[in-house]
Design a protein around this motif. Sequence first.
Motif, mmCIF file in Angstrom:
data_model
loop_
_atom_site.group_PDB
_atom_site.id
_atom_site.type_symbol
_atom_site.label_atom_id
_atom_site.label_comp_id
_atom_site.label_asym_id
_atom_site.label_seq_id
_atom_site.Cartn_x
_atom_site.Cartn_y
_atom_site.Cartn_z
ATOM 1 N N LEU A 269 0.846 -1.193 0.000
ATOM 2 C CA LEU A 269 0.000 0.000 0.000
ATOM 3 C C LEU A 269 0.876 1.236 0.000
ATOM 4 C CD1 LEU A 269 -1.189 -2.170 2.388
ATOM 5 C CD2 LEU A 269 -3.111 -0.695 1.983
ATOM 6 N N LEU A 270 0.404 2.287 -0.625
ATOM 7 C CA LEU A 270 1.102 3.560 -0.580
ATOM 8 C C LEU A 270 0.686 4.315 0.673
ATOM 9 C CD1 LEU A 270 0.926 4.900 -4.241
ATOM 10 C CD2 LEU A 270 2.966 4.220 -2.977
ATOM 11 N N TYR A 271 1.644 4.953 1.307
ATOM 12 C CA TYR A 271 1.352 5.746 2.502
ATOM 13 C C TYR A 271 0.301 6.801 2.186
ATOM 14 C CZ TYR A 271 2.008 8.727 6.558
ATOM 15 O OH TYR A 271 1.791 9.472 7.677
ATOM 16 N N ARG A 272 0.385 7.417 0.999
ATOM 17 C CA ARG A 272 -0.585 8.459 0.626
ATOM 18 C C ARG A 272 -2.002 7.883 0.563
ATOM 19 N NH1 ARG A 272 1.446 10.375 -4.978
ATOM 20 N NH2 ARG A 272 3.075 8.905 -4.643
ATOM 21 N N SER A 273 -2.148 6.602 0.222
ATOM 22 C CA SER A 273 -3.470 5.965 0.200
ATOM 23 C C SER A 273 -4.034 5.856 1.608
ATOM 24 C CB SER A 273 -3.386 4.569 -0.420
ATOM 25 O OG SER A 273 -2.975 4.645 -1.755
ATOM 26 N N LEU A 274 -3.170 5.570 2.572
ATOM 27 C CA LEU A 274 -3.617 5.501 3.966
ATOM 28 C C LEU A 274 -4.073 6.868 4.451
ATOM 29 C CD1 LEU A 274 -0.979 3.207 5.710
ATOM 30 C CD2 LEU A 274 -3.198 2.594 4.774
ATOM 31 N N VAL A 275 -3.315 7.905 4.105
ATOM 32 C CA VAL A 275 -3.676 9.260 4.511
ATOM 33 C C VAL A 275 -5.020 9.649 3.896
ATOM 34 C CG1 VAL A 275 -3.032 11.696 4.342
ATOM 35 C CG2 VAL A 275 -1.292 9.982 4.875
ATOM 36 N N PHE B 88 -7.388 7.673 2.898
ATOM 37 C CA PHE B 88 -8.412 6.838 3.526
ATOM 38 C C PHE B 88 -8.842 7.433 4.859
ATOM 39 C CE2 PHE B 88 -9.235 3.286 6.502
ATOM 40 C CZ PHE B 88 -10.372 2.753 5.913
ATOM 41 N N VAL B 89 -7.870 7.820 5.680
ATOM 42 C CA VAL B 89 -8.177 8.390 6.992
ATOM 43 C C VAL B 89 -8.910 9.720 6.843
ATOM 44 C CG1 VAL B 89 -7.142 9.378 9.071
ATOM 45 C CG2 VAL B 89 -6.322 7.191 8.199
ATOM 46 N N LEU B 90 -8.430 10.576 5.950
ATOM 47 C CA LEU B 90 -9.077 11.876 5.754
ATOM 48 C C LEU B 90 -10.511 11.725 5.277
ATOM 49 C CD1 LEU B 90 -6.199 13.959 4.154
ATOM 50 C CD2 LEU B 90 -7.105 14.126 6.475
ATOM 51 N N LYS B 91 -10.737 10.801 4.363
ATOM 52 C CA LYS B 91 -12.092 10.572 3.843
ATOM 53 C C LYS B 91 -13.020 10.074 4.943
ATOM 54 C CE LYS B 91 -14.593 8.091 0.268
ATOM 55 N NZ LYS B 91 -14.484 7.137 -0.837
ATOM 56 N N ARG B 92 -12.535 9.138 5.737
ATOM 57 C CA ARG B 92 -13.374 8.576 6.802
ATOM 58 C C ARG B 92 -13.611 9.574 7.927
ATOM 59 N NH1 ARG B 92 -14.570 3.220 6.697
ATOM 60 N NH2 ARG B 92 -14.692 3.120 8.953
ATOM 61 N N ARG C 268 -13.670 12.825 7.670
ATOM 62 C CA ARG C 268 -14.505 13.907 7.169
ATOM 63 C C ARG C 268 -15.978 13.575 7.391
ATOM 64 N NH1 ARG C 268 -14.044 14.463 1.207
ATOM 65 N NH2 ARG C 268 -11.860 14.500 1.763
ATOM 66 N N TYR C 269 -16.332 12.313 7.238
ATOM 67 C CA TYR C 269 -17.726 11.907 7.376
ATOM 68 C C TYR C 269 -18.090 11.459 8.787
ATOM 69 C CZ TYR C 269 -17.574 12.106 2.339
ATOM 70 O OH TYR C 269 -17.424 12.537 1.045
ATOM 71 N N HIS C 270 -17.104 11.320 9.646
ATOM 72 C CA HIS C 270 -17.372 10.828 10.987
ATOM 73 C C HIS C 270 -17.115 11.868 12.075
ATOM 74 C CE1 HIS C 270 -17.127 7.077 8.726
ATOM 75 N NE2 HIS C 270 -17.918 6.595 9.652
ATOM 76 N N THR C 271 -16.921 13.102 11.686
ATOM 77 C CA THR C 271 -16.727 14.147 12.681
ATOM 78 C C THR C 271 -17.954 15.040 12.722
ATOM 79 O OG1 THR C 271 -15.655 15.581 11.064
ATOM 80 C CG2 THR C 271 -14.211 14.206 12.413
ATOM 81 N N THR C 272 -18.147 15.687 13.822
ATOM 82 C CA THR C 272 -19.305 16.584 13.957
ATOM 83 C C THR C 272 -18.852 18.025 13.851
ATOM 84 O OG1 THR C 272 -19.044 16.602 16.352
ATOM 85 C CG2 THR C 272 -20.554 14.960 15.438
ATOM 86 N N THR C 273 -19.761 18.865 13.418
ATOM 87 C CA THR C 273 -19.469 20.285 13.296
ATOM 88 C C THR C 273 -19.667 20.945 14.651
ATOM 89 O OG1 THR C 273 -20.314 20.227 11.049
ATOM 90 C CG2 THR C 273 -20.086 22.399 12.075
ATOM 91 N N PRO C 274 -18.698 21.701 15.132
ATOM 92 C CA PRO C 274 -18.866 22.380 16.421
ATOM 93 C C PRO C 274 -20.036 23.356 16.362
ATOM 94 C CG PRO C 274 -16.614 22.638 15.565
ATOM 95 C CD PRO C 274 -17.413 21.956 14.527
ATOM 96 N N GLN C 275 -20.740 23.510 17.458
ATOM 97 C CA GLN C 275 -21.896 24.404 17.512
ATOM 98 C C GLN C 275 -21.500 25.833 17.162
ATOM 99 O OE1 GLN C 275 -25.106 23.818 17.865
ATOM 100 N NE2 GLN C 275 -24.773 21.624 17.973
#
Length: 82
Positions: free
Chosen positions: A58-64, A66-70, A72-79
């Motif tokens: 695997l390329l390290y950039r693929s891991l980065v 992957f993490v950024l994509k996941r 982005r969708y699993h964090t909440t927006t601060p009030q």
Amino acid sequence: MNLTPPVSSIIDVRPDTILSVEQAAEVLKVKPSTILRWIKQGLLPVAKLSGGTRTVRLLYRSLVAFVLKRTRYHTTTPQSAL
């Protein structure tokens, strides 16, 4: 005999660094079986080597990515940002 150094011993990790499944698991702090599952699910792109059907890298950039994509969708927006 494993001749590939663990990721923790790689001082300068570049985006084009090639990792084994075990090294990728160490980077993401998961088990190698989790990395293999994500590969099977098509979530992580890999390069298959001619050494056998189970030899992948695997390329390290693929891991980065992957993490950024996941995250982005699993964090909440601060009030305060609303």
